[in-house]
Design a protein around this motif. Structure first.
Motif, short mmCIF file in Angstrom:
data_model
loop_
_atom_site.label_atom_id
_atom_site.label_comp_id
_atom_site.label_asym_id
_atom_site.label_seq_id
_atom_site.Cartn_x
_atom_site.Cartn_y
_atom_site.Cartn_z
N PRO A 189 -49.92 -8.77 -39.86
CA PRO A 189 -50.13 -8.56 -38.42
C PRO A 189 -48.85 -8.69 -37.61
N CYS A 190 -48.15 -9.82 -37.77
CA CYS A 190 -46.93 -10.13 -37.03
C CYS A 190 -46.58 -11.56 -37.43
N LYS A 191 -45.40 -12.01 -37.06
CA LYS A 191 -45.04 -13.40 -37.32
C LYS A 191 -45.79 -14.32 -36.35
N SER A 192 -46.11 -15.49 -36.82
CA SER A 192 -46.75 -16.49 -35.98
C SER A 192 -45.88 -16.81 -34.77
N SER A 193 -46.52 -17.13 -33.65
CA SER A 193 -45.78 -17.55 -32.46
C SER A 193 -45.30 -19.00 -32.57
N ASN A 194 -45.73 -19.69 -33.60
CA ASN A 194 -45.35 -21.09 -33.80
C ASN A 194 -44.04 -21.16 -34.57
N THR A 195 -42.97 -21.54 -33.91
CA THR A 195 -41.64 -21.57 -34.55
C THR A 195 -41.50 -22.70 -35.55
N ASP A 196 -42.48 -23.61 -35.62
CA ASP A 196 -42.49 -24.61 -36.68
C ASP A 196 -42.86 -24.00 -38.03
N LYS A 197 -43.41 -22.79 -37.98
CA LYS A 197 -43.84 -22.13 -39.22
C LYS A 197 -42.85 -21.09 -39.71
N VAL A 198 -42.21 -20.37 -38.78
CA VAL A 198 -41.40 -19.21 -39.15
C VAL A 198 -39.99 -19.32 -38.57
N THR A 199 -39.12 -18.46 -39.06
CA THR A 199 -37.73 -18.46 -38.58
C THR A 199 -37.53 -17.56 -37.37
N GLY A 200 -38.46 -16.65 -37.12
CA GLY A 200 -38.31 -15.73 -36.00
C GLY A 200 -39.43 -14.71 -35.98
N LYS A 201 -39.23 -13.63 -35.24
CA LYS A 201 -40.27 -12.62 -35.05
C LYS A 201 -40.23 -11.50 -36.08
N ASP A 202 -39.15 -11.37 -36.81
CA ASP A 202 -38.97 -10.23 -37.71
C ASP A 202 -39.47 -10.52 -39.12
N PRO A 203 -39.84 -9.45 -39.87
CA PRO A 203 -40.15 -9.63 -41.29
C PRO A 203 -38.94 -10.23 -42.00
#
Length: 570
Positions: A189-203
């Motif tokens: 779908p997209c990256k999570s909006s929670n920055t504790d989970k991901v490094t950013g918005k991109d794949p």
């Protein structure tokens, strides 16, 4: 889990989708009342002028007929193409009692879009192939490949009891026609909006690993069945983006970059067409630039609005598609609410699971982070209900458009069919842990929301091993802050990764000292795990090795780790 199967939307009034020839003969029929349609086909077919059907239409148009007699509760829509075609496709719906003019216009427009995009995976042949034992053998081999390569085995798994038979029958639908096997996977779908989970918005490297695995599966099918297979990723980003705190434009950018990454993976493997993408707009035929006039026309329809509980930036196209989705495919809200209030165990567990998950996913969002905990819980309960409604509507839409496709899911279904859970990360090389602490446990699927996915995680590599780790970004950041690891975020610096997919490169204190004393190593080339290597993880072999300190384990093994949940259970 059985979802309330009731409502006045077009999906719940859908009785069958069929294909007939220009002489009026029924060639194929599928749907909940397919048997009834076959039995009464003659009385249905007389409503259409077969002689007129042999003349090519000037433009694509929809024909409509109210049925009578033994099928007086039904109505039929047929799409007549502007191109010369030997077949026509139609949909049978139950009639609405006293429909308004607005409902009639919406119904015909929605049905037109569905018929225009529907893929029944049926190929008209003047001479039908004779059923042959080799078809069954081939379908069985493809099922066996799926079982050991992709299938996720969760709690109460029914693959052996009935799921394998269902899966094989779906594959046989294609193999018996000599057609390419088609699968669909609502995901990415997209990256999570929670920055504790991901490094950013991109794949990032997580999406790259998942795409490599999907391509590898389709490539393996080609060794069994010459026509091969096509796996369609049906992106569900715009279905839920406003619920999960992600702007519609961010979904679009993520999708474009993912498609580019997928092409790079495909070219590297010699065929960029094995895995394809469709969006919510594509399922309605609104995804192309040339569809502007069509979107303008559809936007004039009288449709209910959409509930928005989180502050996000919407695009007109995405919002239009969400309204179409819910108007055409949603179930009755009171029915779902009643089952929650009646303490229905399955629905209540799902509702509570969504609520807990969204409470975590939205905790850092600007719209919620200054709220009191009680207000956050109230908001996420509303979001959870909305997401369940949209999820079911999206599942219904996929069923209408792809009724015969093999339906895959990144959620822990019991694999009885029609949906089959898959593992996006190779279990022989990917393991799920909740943290990097010595007492960390393996991540297991507690409910339908918890099969590891890339869009709620980041990837980390420990220098000195071939291991790739996928975990929450905050887990890595905490280890860095505590001095347990050192490192930084970056892309792989060699020709193996032309996508620039980012991940953490990390060192243990011991490895850092060794690197200072003895130089550095070249990055290890990624190895494609053999299909047979999936078997061990199904029975839990090798899990005891994680009993050692994860920090030591990370530096010593050649494993990939994954954790966390996903949004939906399509």
């Amino acid at each position: 889990m059985e979802f309330p199967h009731e409502g006045e939307s077009i999906y719940y009034r859908h009785q069958a989708t069929y294909i007939r020839d220009i002489f009026g003969d029924l060639l194929y029929c599928t749907g909940p009342q397919a048997t009834r349609i076959r039995e009464h086909w003659y009385s249905i077919s007389v409503h259409f002028d077969a002689s007129a059907d042999r003349e090519p239409a000037r433009h694509a148009h929809l024909k409509h007929a109210q049925l009578n007699g033994d099928v007086s509760d039904l109505q039929v829509y047929e799409l007549h193409s502007s191109t010369e075609s030997a077949i026509l496709t139609g949909i049978v719906l139950t009639k609405l009692p006293e429909p308004t003019s607005d409902k009639k216009v919406f119904e015909s427009t929605f049905v037109h879009m569905i018929l225009d995009q529907a893929n029944l995976a049926f190929e008209y042949q003047f001479t039908r192939q004779t059923p042959h034992v080799c078809f069954d053998e081939t379908a069985e081999k493809v099922s066996a490949l799926f079982d050991r390569f992709l299938r996720y085995q969760g709690k109460n798994d029914k693959w052996i009891d009935c799921g394998r038979t269902y899966f094989t029958e779906r594959v046989l639908h294609f193999v018996s026609q000599g057609k390419r096997i088609e699968l669909c996977l609502p995901a990415f779908p997209c990256k999570s909006s929670n920055t504790d989970k991901v490094t950013g918005k991109d794949p990032d490297r997580g999406e790259l690993l998942a795409l490599e695995r999907l391509h590898a599966f389709v490539q393996a099918v080609e060794h069994i069945y010459e026509p091969g297979a096509k796996l369609w990723i049906i992106s569900d980003g715009h279905v839920f983006s406003d619920c999960i705190g992600v702007d519609d434009q961010d979904v679009d950018i993520y999708s474009l970059k993912l498609i580019k990454m997928n092409r790079t993976v495909g070219l590297r493997r010699g065929n960029p067409g094995r895995v394809g993408f469709k969006s919510l707009a594509d399922l309605f035929g609104l995804g192309k630039a040339k569809s502007f006039s069509k979107r303008t026309q559809v936007a004039k329809l009288n449709m209910p609005g959409i509930n928005h509980y989180v502050d996000t930036q919407l695009t007109a196209e995405a919002e239009l598609c969400r309204r179409l989705l819910m108007a055409g495919c949603q179930s009755q809200r009171p029915a779902l609410r009643a089952r929650i209030e009646s303490q229905d165990s399955d629905i209540l567990a799902l509702y509570r699971g969504f609520s807990r998950f969204m409470l975590e996913d939205l905790e850092l969002h600007p719209h919620t982070r200054n709220m009191s905990r009680s207000k956050q819980k109230k908001l996420t309960a509303q979001v959870a209900f909305e997401m369940i409604m949209r999820n079911q509507a999206y599942s219904n839409l996929v069923e209408l458009v792809f009724p015969n496709h093999v339906r895959l899911s990144i959620h822990a279904h019991n694999n009885a069919g029609p949906k089959f859970g898959i593992q996006l990360f190779d279990p022989a090389a990917v393991r799920a842990v909740e943290s990097l602490s010595p007492d960390s446990h393996l991540m297991t699927s507690r409910d339908l929301l918890h099969i590891p996915t890339p869009w709620h995680n980041c990837v980390a590599k420990i220098v000195g091993s071939e291991t790739l780790f996928v975990t929450k970004a905050r887990v890595v950041r905490q280890a860095l802050a505590a001095g347990e690891l050192t490192g930084s975020l970056g892309a792989q610096d060699n020709r193996l990764d032309a996508c620039g997919a980012v991940y953490f490169t990390l060192c243990t204190p011991i490895a850092s000292a060794s690197a200072t004393d003895g130089g550095t190593r070249e990055p290890a080339k990624p190895q494609e795990a053999p299909v047979e290597s999936q078997k061990a993880m199904k029975s839990g072999e090798g899990l005891a090795s994680l009993a050692m300190s994860p920090i030591k384990y990370l530096a010593a093994s050649s494993t990939t780790l994954a954790c966390d949940a996903d949004y939906v259970f399509v």
